[in-house]
Design an enzyme around this catalytic site. Structure first.
Site, short mmCIF file in Angstrom:
data_model
loop_
_atom_site.label_atom_id
_atom_site.label_comp_id
_atom_site.label_asym_id
_atom_site.label_seq_id
_atom_site.Cartn_x
_atom_site.Cartn_y
_atom_site.Cartn_z
CG ASN A 112 35.39 0.47 95.48
OD1 ASN A 112 35.39 1.57 94.91
ND2 ASN A 112 36.49 -0.22 95.70
CB THR A 157 6.90 -17.38 56.08
OG1 THR A 157 6.41 -17.87 54.82
CG2 THR A 157 5.94 -17.79 57.19
CG HIS A 158 10.75 -17.30 53.58
ND1 HIS A 158 12.03 -17.63 53.96
CD2 HIS A 158 9.98 -18.39 53.84
CE1 HIS A 158 12.04 -18.87 54.41
NE2 HIS A 158 10.81 -19.35 54.37
CB SER A 279 7.07 15.10 52.68
OG SER A 279 8.06 15.65 51.83
CG ASN A 287 6.69 10.46 55.89
OD1 ASN A 287 6.39 9.79 54.91
ND2 ASN A 287 7.22 11.66 55.80
CE1 TYR A 319 33.69 1.11 90.48
CE2 TYR A 319 35.66 2.48 90.62
CZ TYR A 319 34.36 2.29 90.19
OH TYR A 319 33.73 3.28 89.48
#
Length: 513
Positions: A112, A157-158, A279, A287, A319
Site C-alpha cells: 500500500n 467573439t461568438h 483524401s 486535411n 487501500y
C-alpha cells in the site's frame, strides 16, 4: 498450499482467470526503476535502524544493484504470475538469496505505501517533463517576428469577426494560457512530492523507522505523515489529471482555430504538408489531421479526470483494489497530454498565415467599426452609447447596399448624414485594420509595443520556470545517484554509518553539485 508471497493462510492458489483479471504488470513496467530505487532506500534504512543485520543488508543491496543494471540493459522482465512490480522484484531477490535473506526486504512495509511511493516518484518526473514541454511551446509562441506583428486577422467573439488582431497577439494569447498550465503543474508537483513510505498498510508500524531519511534519499520534499491518509490519498493523482485535462483543453482550443482557419472559407492559415494528409477520393484535399487529433484526443484527458473522480469517491479510507485502477487511466492521460504538447510545438513551427486574406476579412466583416465609434466619442464629444447607435446604423446601411467599410466615400456620406461629418482621409486612417491593431496601446493590447512587452514577460517567466524545473530535476537525479552510490559502497563493505550520512549530505547539499 499456495506459493504466493502473501499466501500463508490460503489453501489453494487463485485461478488463472483471477490472476489475469487482477494483475498489473503491464501497467507497472513504468514503475520498475522507481520501485528499485525505493527498495534500495528502504533496505539502507532498515539496516541503519538495526531492523535487519548488515550481512542481510549487503546481500540485498548487491542483488538490487544487479537488478537495476539488468533493467538499464533492457534485460529485466516482469512475470505475470507475480502480479505486480513489487512482488516481481521481491521474488527475484528471494530466488537469488533465499527466503531467509530475501524475505527480509519487505519488513516494515506494505504494498500500500510501496505503490503510492512508486507512483509519486514517477508522477513527479512526468510533471517536470510536462512543464518542459509547455515551456518549449511557450518560448516558440513568444518568438514573435516583425511579420507576426504586422499580419492582421480578425479576432472572434461568438464565432463572429469582432476586432482586428495581429498574429503575434494570437500567438502570445495561447502562450499566456499555457503559462498558467505551467504554474498548475508546478503546484501539483508540490503535493506529489511527499513521501508515504513507512505508512505501511494504513496504521504505521511498531518498527523504529526513520521516514525522514528515506524521504530524503528518494528526493521528496517532506513526509506525508498520517499513515492512513498517506496510503489512501489519490487526490494528488486527481489533481495532476485535472491539470492534464485543463492543458489538453487549452491545446484543443488552439487546434480548433487552426482547423477552422485552414478551411477554404477562412483561408487564414496553413500547416505544413508533413502535418496534413490527403483524401482517398478527393485529390484537392489537404486535411489538418494533426490539429484534428489534438482536438479529439483532449477528450481522453477529460475522461480520465472523470474516471478517477468516480473511482475514488466511493472508496473508504484504507487501500481497496479499486485504487489500482488509477494508474492505467492516468498513464493514458499522461501519454495523451505529453504527445500533444510535442506534436503541437512541431506543427506550430510550420504554421503560416496569409496577411492579405486576414486584412481582407477584417474589412468585409466591419472589424474596425468600434474605432469609428471611439473616434466620434473622442472628437465629436458624443457619448459612447450615442456613437454606438450612429455607427450601428451606418453598418446596417452598408450591409443593405452590399458595401463595406472599405467603401470610404459611402461611409463618409452615411456618417455625415448622421450629423457627424468626417473627411475620407481621416476615415481611411481610422478604419484601416493595421492602424486599429497598432492603436490598441493599453496594457495587454494588440499594439506592437504592447505585444513585444507581453512576449518579453512570457519569455522571462518561462526562463524562471525552466530554471526551477532544471533545479528540481537535478535534485532528483542527485538523490537517486546518492542512494545507489551509498548502496554500492555498503555492499562492497564500507561502513553504513559512514556511507549513509554522506549520501544524505549529498542529497541536501546543492552547492556541491
Amino acid at each position: 498450499m499456495t506459493q504466493k508471497l502473501w499466501g500463508g493462510r490460503f489453501s489453494e492458489d487463485i485461478t488463472s482467470e483471477v490472476l489475469e483479471y487482477t494483475l498489473t504488470v503491464d501497467v507497472d513496467v513504468r514503475l520498475l526503476p522507481h520501485d528499485l530505487w525505493q527498495n534500495v532506500a528502504h533496505v539502507l534504512l532498515l539496516a541503519q535502524q538495526g531492523i535487519i543485520n548488515m550481512d542481510a543488508a549487503r546481500s540485498l543491496l548487491n542483488r538490487l544493484g544487479e537488478l537495476d543494471r539488468e533493467r538499464e540493459a533492457g534485460a529485466l522482465t516482469l512475470r505475470p504470475e507475480y502480479e505486480d512490480v513489487h512482488l516481481n522484484l521481491e521474488q527475484m531477490v528471494i530466488e537469488k538469496l533465499g527466503l531467509d535473506v530475501g524475505g527480509r526486504m519487505h519488513t516494515a512495509r506494505s504494498r500500500n505505501d510501496q505503490v503510492s511511493t512508486d507512483a509519486r516518484l514517477y508522477l513527479r518526473e512526468v510533471l517536470l517533463s510536462a512543464m518542459t514541454a509547455n515551456l518549449d511551446l511557450i518560448d516558440l509562441l513568444a518568438e514573435v517576428s516583425d511579420d507576426d506583428l504586422t499580419t492582421v486577422l480578425p479576432g472572434y467573439t461568438h464565432s463572429q469577426a469582432a476586432q482586428p488582431v495581429s498574429v503575434a497577439f494570437w500567438r502570445t494569447a495561447h502562450a499566456s494560457a499555457l503559462s498558467r498550465d505551467v504554474r498548475r503543474l508546478r503546484d501539483a508537483f508540490d503535493r506529489v512530492n511527499e513521501s508515504p513510505l513507512g505508512a505501511c498498510a494504513l496504521a504505521g508500524t511498531s518498527f523504529n523507522l526513520d521516514r525522514d531519511a528515506t524521504a530524503r534519499l528518494l528526493g521528496f520534499d517532506r513526509v506525508l505523515t498520517h499513515a492512513l491518509d498517506a496510503t489512501s490519498a489519490r487526490d494528488h493523482m486527481i489533481e495532476a489529471a485535472a491539470v492534464f485535462a485543463l492543458g489538453g483543453n487549452n491545446l484543443s482550443r488552439m487546434a480548433e482555430e487552426i482547423v477552422m482557419w485552414s478551411g477554404h472559407e477562412y483561408r487564414l492559415c496553413e500547416v505544413g504538408d508533413a502535418f496534413s494528409t490527403g483524401s482517398s477520393i478527393m485529390p484537392q484535399k489537404k486535411n489538418p489531421v494533426v490539429a484534428e487529433l489534438v482536438r479529439g484526443r483532449s477528450g481522453r484527458t477529460v475522461g480520465v479526470l472523470m474516471q478517477l473522480l468516480t473511482a475514488v469517491k466511493g472508496v473508504t479510507l484504507g487501500y481497496s483494489c479499486d485504487l489500482q485502477e488509477d494508474k492505467p487511466f492516468l498513464w493514458q492521460s499522461i501519454d495523451t497530454y505529453l504527445s500533444a504538447l510535442r506534436i503541437v510545438e512541431a506543427q506550430t513551427r510550420t504554421l503560416r498565415f496569409d496577411p492579405g486574406r486576414g486584412e481582407e476579412l477584417c474589412w468585409v466583416n466591419f472589424s474596425t467599426a468600434t474605432e469609428l465609434a471611439n473616434y466620434l466619442v473622442a472628437e465629436a464629444g458624443v457619448s459612447f452609447r450615442e456613437s454606438h447607435h450612429v455607427v450601428g446604423r451606418v453598418v446596417g446601411q452598408l450591409l443593405a447596399r452590399q458595401a463595406t467599410l472599405r467603401d470610404l466615400d459611402l461611409v463618409a456620406e452615411l456618417v455625415a448624414a448622421e450629423g457627424y461629418p468626417v473627411a475620407e482621409p481621416v476615415l481611411r486612417d481610422i478604419l484601416a485594420p493595421r492602424n486599429a491593431v497598432n492603436g490598441y496601446t493599453s496594457a495587454g493590447g494588440t499594439a506592437a509595443t504592447s505585444v513585444r512587452r507581453t512576449a518579453a514577460e512570457l519569455r522571462e517567466r518561462s526562463a524562471e520556470q525552466r530554471a526551477w524545473v532544471d533545479e528540481r530535476q537535478a535534485d532528483l537525479t542527485a538523490a537517486r545517484a546518492a542512494t545507489f552510490r551509498c548502496a554500492e559502497e555498503v555492499a562492497a563493505g564500507v561502513a553504513l554509518d559512514k556511507a549513509l550520512p554522506a549520501a544524505l549530505c549529498a542529497v541536501t547539499d546543492k552547492e556541491s553539485r
